[in-house]
Design a protein around this motif. Structure first.
Motif, mmCIF file in Angstrom:
data_model
loop_
_atom_site.group_PDB
_atom_site.id
_atom_site.type_symbol
_atom_site.label_atom_id
_atom_site.label_comp_id
_atom_site.label_asym_id
_atom_site.label_seq_id
_atom_site.Cartn_x
_atom_site.Cartn_y
_atom_site.Cartn_z
ATOM 1 N N ALA A 126 0.833 -1.210 0.000
ATOM 2 C CA ALA A 126 0.000 0.000 0.000
ATOM 3 C C ALA A 126 0.863 1.254 0.000
ATOM 4 N N MET A 127 1.999 1.192 0.673
ATOM 5 C CA MET A 127 2.891 2.350 0.699
ATOM 6 C C MET A 127 3.448 2.641 -0.687
ATOM 7 N N LEU A 128 3.825 1.606 -1.446
ATOM 8 C CA LEU A 128 4.317 1.815 -2.803
ATOM 9 C C LEU A 128 3.247 2.427 -3.694
ATOM 10 N N VAL A 129 2.030 1.990 -3.542
ATOM 11 C CA VAL A 129 0.927 2.555 -4.336
ATOM 12 C C VAL A 129 0.728 4.029 -3.990
ATOM 13 N N GLU A 130 0.784 4.348 -2.702
ATOM 14 C CA GLU A 130 0.635 5.734 -2.266
ATOM 15 C C GLU A 130 1.758 6.610 -2.817
ATOM 16 N N MET A 131 2.998 6.117 -2.787
ATOM 17 C CA MET A 131 4.124 6.886 -3.307
ATOM 18 C C MET A 131 3.984 7.123 -4.808
ATOM 19 N N GLU A 132 3.619 6.082 -5.519
ATOM 20 C CA GLU A 132 3.481 6.214 -6.965
ATOM 21 C C GLU A 132 2.367 7.189 -7.326
ATOM 22 N N THR A 133 1.295 7.171 -6.555
ATOM 23 C CA THR A 133 0.182 8.085 -6.815
ATOM 24 C C THR A 133 0.590 9.527 -6.577
ATOM 25 N N GLN A 134 1.233 9.788 -5.452
ATOM 26 C CA GLN A 134 1.624 11.161 -5.142
ATOM 27 C C GLN A 134 2.660 11.694 -6.126
ATOM 28 N N LEU A 135 3.592 10.854 -6.547
ATOM 29 C CA LEU A 135 4.588 11.294 -7.532
ATOM 30 C C LEU A 135 3.952 11.564 -8.890
ATOM 31 N N SER A 136 2.952 10.766 -9.251
ATOM 32 C CA SER A 136 2.266 10.998 -10.524
ATOM 33 C C SER A 136 1.492 12.310 -10.513
ATOM 34 N N LEU A 137 0.989 12.708 -9.340
ATOM 35 C CA LEU A 137 0.301 13.998 -9.233
ATOM 36 C C LEU A 137 1.270 15.157 -9.453
ATOM 37 N N LEU A 138 2.543 14.929 -9.187
ATOM 38 C CA LEU A 138 3.567 15.936 -9.476
ATOM 39 C C LEU A 138 4.047 15.882 -10.912
ATOM 40 N N GLY A 139 3.523 14.947 -11.692
ATOM 41 C CA GLY A 139 3.967 14.789 -13.070
ATOM 42 C C GLY A 139 5.240 13.995 -13.223
ATOM 43 N N LEU A 140 5.552 13.142 -12.251
ATOM 44 C CA LEU A 140 6.787 12.363 -12.266
ATOM 45 C C LEU A 140 6.468 10.880 -12.316
ATOM 46 N N THR A 141 7.185 10.158 -13.156
ATOM 47 C CA THR A 141 7.100 8.700 -13.165
ATOM 48 C C THR A 141 8.253 8.152 -12.329
ATOM 49 N N ALA A 142 7.998 7.054 -11.656
ATOM 50 C CA ALA A 142 8.999 6.515 -10.732
ATOM 51 C C ALA A 142 9.033 5.005 -10.819
ATOM 52 N N GLN A 143 10.244 4.453 -10.615
ATOM 53 C CA GLN A 143 10.445 3.019 -10.484
ATOM 54 C C GLN A 143 10.733 2.749 -9.011
ATOM 55 N N LEU A 144 9.787 2.137 -8.323
ATOM 56 C CA LEU A 144 9.853 1.964 -6.877
ATOM 57 C C LEU A 144 10.172 0.528 -6.507
ATOM 58 N N ALA A 145 10.842 0.354 -5.396
ATOM 59 C CA ALA A 145 11.145 -0.984 -4.895
ATOM 60 C C ALA A 145 11.376 -0.903 -3.396
ATOM 61 N N VAL A 146 11.073 -1.992 -2.700
ATOM 62 C CA VAL A 146 11.272 -2.098 -1.264
ATOM 63 C C VAL A 146 12.151 -3.311 -0.997
ATOM 64 N N ALA A 147 13.192 -3.116 -0.185
ATOM 65 C CA ALA A 147 14.110 -4.206 0.131
ATOM 66 C C ALA A 147 14.727 -3.941 1.495
ATOM 67 N N PRO A 148 15.316 -4.971 2.116
ATOM 68 C CA PRO A 148 15.914 -4.778 3.447
ATOM 69 C C PRO A 148 17.133 -3.876 3.456
ATOM 70 N N THR A 149 17.829 -3.697 2.305
ATOM 71 C CA THR A 149 19.047 -2.899 2.266
ATOM 72 C C THR A 149 18.971 -1.882 1.139
ATOM 73 N N TRP A 150 19.827 -0.891 1.266
ATOM 74 C CA TRP A 150 19.929 0.158 0.251
ATOM 75 C C TRP A 150 20.317 -0.455 -1.095
ATOM 76 N N GLY A 151 21.347 -1.278 -1.124
ATOM 77 C CA GLY A 151 21.819 -1.848 -2.376
ATOM 78 C C GLY A 151 20.797 -2.726 -3.056
ATOM 79 N N ALA A 152 20.065 -3.519 -2.273
ATOM 80 C CA ALA A 152 19.051 -4.386 -2.872
ATOM 81 C C ALA A 152 17.904 -3.568 -3.450
ATOM 82 N N ALA A 153 17.474 -2.512 -2.742
ATOM 83 C CA ALA A 153 16.404 -1.662 -3.255
ATOM 84 C C ALA A 153 16.846 -0.956 -4.530
ATOM 85 N N TRP A 154 18.094 -0.495 -4.565
ATOM 86 C CA TRP A 154 18.617 0.179 -5.763
ATOM 87 C C TRP A 154 18.602 -0.775 -6.956
#
Length: 495
Positions: free
Chosen positions: A113-141
């Motif tokens: 649900a958090m990823l959906v919320e982030m994608e929605t808010q960024l789209s309202l700013l006119g920005l497309t985003a590639q989102l991911a959630v992981a236990p570490t910075w490197g894995a999320a990147w």
């Protein structure tokens, strides 16, 4: 690219979507592609490629200049904007954000649900985003840029989800990626299968961006990579909540200014702007803004700037909340200019400028500022006194007359030699005989501003028979191919 598109849309110059377009920046061997729109990417154009090579692939390619510094500034603002989801946010390179959502995802209904919320808010700013959630910075990147899935549920799944990704997903530099591919190690899983001792011998002295072992440890959580969040600038704001609606905020302004300046003094700061907000009982909000020409935290002076502006507020049915916020906050230190340790603040030109600007408007009070130009009429300009400090240019060290005419006045001249000073000239129906002179000082046209054919100037400082010192110049030279005979003008007078 999306930020550039929004800018040109506001200007009314947006190109059609079916035209391949790229933003270019300077590279080592000429311009390279910084970003590309959808049509350009469909034609095989990718960031990092040389613009010359891409024109060979796509002759109709349209090229505009990128603004990398503006992109970084916009990303820094987005870092603070993203703190609506978690308190720890940081910019990741030039095209990403890292958010440490530990303990925050459950407030939004879980990670999905958090990823959906982030994608929605960024789209309202006119920005497309590639989102991911992981236990570490490197894995999320890695997942955000190369992964087919957007989430890793636990540490045990990191090796499974990252194994099939290319080695580029380990955040390695191009030379290291090329070396690993030549060794047959094309995926993260292949690198993981190599004995650790063998990789250690090869990359023991390599830096972080060139060391696949350290990047693997970061991705799997064996090597800490904390999010060093950038601190937001402190906000200095005071408010007054009223028990019942009132119609005039004037009695409450002195106390608000005192409290705000006390907070600024405690933090060693001063302000350049104040924002007064009045909340009416019917839901309407009124704003009054004032500005200063220098950083200050004097409550009496700041209160005086609202004297003629509060009357413009329409109270309606009254208001029950008043807020005062400092803007343009800068570091400010106490200065001692008296032997007893105090500061003589009774007479200040900046305070007079502030009061006049507040009463008559910010454009009514101006001050001269120096410009970066050798042309005398361009070397000085007038700007609003409140903004002059940020717009001054380099100081001109050459002697200039105290009085410079807005428009040079043409004169008739007699001279002994064509390239020499005048011997006599007629100005304002009076004949002036030159007793002594200094010069010439040659000033060439500014080719980046002046029209083609603009003639150079030779300035002379002359003194007439009455002791009057005059500054005049000859425009052009004989047979310079840019017009007829030279013309003479008086441009100013010395004291």
């Amino acid at each position: 690219m999306e930020r550039w598109s929004r800018v040109v849309e506001r200007q009314g110059n947006a190109p059609p979507d079916d035209i391949p377009l790229v933003l270019a920046r300077e590279g080592h061997h000429g311009p390279v592609v910084h970003a590309a729109n959808r049509m350009a990417r469909q034609n095989g154009i990718h960031p990092g490629a040389r613009v010359v090579d891409m024109r060979a692939i796509c002759p109709e390619l349209q090229v505009e200049y990128a603004d990398p510094a503006g992109d970084i500034a916009a990303l820094d603002r987005l870092v603070l904007w993203a703190r609506r989801w978690c308190p720890w946010t940081v910019r990741d390179g030039t095209d990403g954000l890292i958010l440490d959502t530990t303990g925050s995802d459950h407030l939004l209904g879980g990670e999905a649900a958090m990823l959906v919320e982030m994608e929605t808010q960024l789209s309202l700013l006119g920005l497309t985003a590639q989102l991911a959630v992981a236990p570490t910075w490197g894995a999320a990147w890695a997942l955000a840029r190369f992964g087919p899935v957007r989430s890793i549920s636990g540490p045990d799944d990191v090796a499974i989800k990252l194994g099939a990704l290319p080695v580029k997903a380990l955040r390695l530099d191009a030379d290291t990626v090329l070396l690993l591919r030549r060794l047959g190690l094309k995926t993260i899983g292949a690198v993981m299968d190599v004995p650790r001792l063998s990789l250690t011998r090869r990359f023991v002295k390599a830096e972080l961006n060139s060391n696949p072992l350290m990047r693997l440890d970061q991705a799997f959580g064996k090597l800490a990579e904390p999010v060093a969040s950038v601190d937001a600038k402190p906000r200095f704001r005071v408010q007054s909540r009223l028990a019942e609606p009132i119609f005039d905020p004037t009695p409450y302004l002195p106390e608000l200014c005192e409290n705000l300046c006390a907070a600024l003094k405690q933090a060693g700061q001063g302000c350049r702007r104040l924002h007064l907000t009045v909340y009416r009982t019917d839901g309407d909000v009124s704003h009054v803004d004032v500005a200063t020409s220098a950083t200050t935290r004097n409550p009496g002076h700041l209160h005086s700037l609202f004297r003629d502006k509060v009357e413009r507020i329409k109270p309606g049915f009254g208001f029950d909340l008043i807020t005062l916020e400092a803007g343009g906050v800068e570091e400010m230190q106490e200065r001692q200019n008296r032997l007893d340790g105090g500061s003589d603040d009774d007479l200040h030109l900046t305070r007079l400028v502030d009061r006049l600007s507040a009463k008559f408007g910010p454009r009514a009070v101006t001050r001269p500022v120096l410009r970066e130009s050798h042309i005398p009429e361009r070397a000085e300009g007038q700007v609003a006194a409140l903004a002059a400090l940020a717009e001054t240019g380099d100081v001109v060290t050459k002697e200039r007359p105290l009085r410079l005419f807005d428009h040079p006045e043409e004169v008739r001249v007699l001279y002994a030699v064509p390239e020499g000073p005048p011997a006599q000239f007629v100005w304002r129906w009076q004949t002036h005989r030159v007793v002594c002179y200094a010069g010439p000082e040659r000033i060439a046209p500014e080719w980046w501003k002046d029209r083609p054919g603009t003639r150079l100037r030779d300035y002379f400082k002359v003194e007439n028979q009455m002791g009057q010192r005059i500054w005049l110049y000859r425009e052009g030279l004989h047979e310079d191919g840019r017009g007829g005979d030279p013309r003479w003008f008086v441009h100013g007078c010395f004291a």
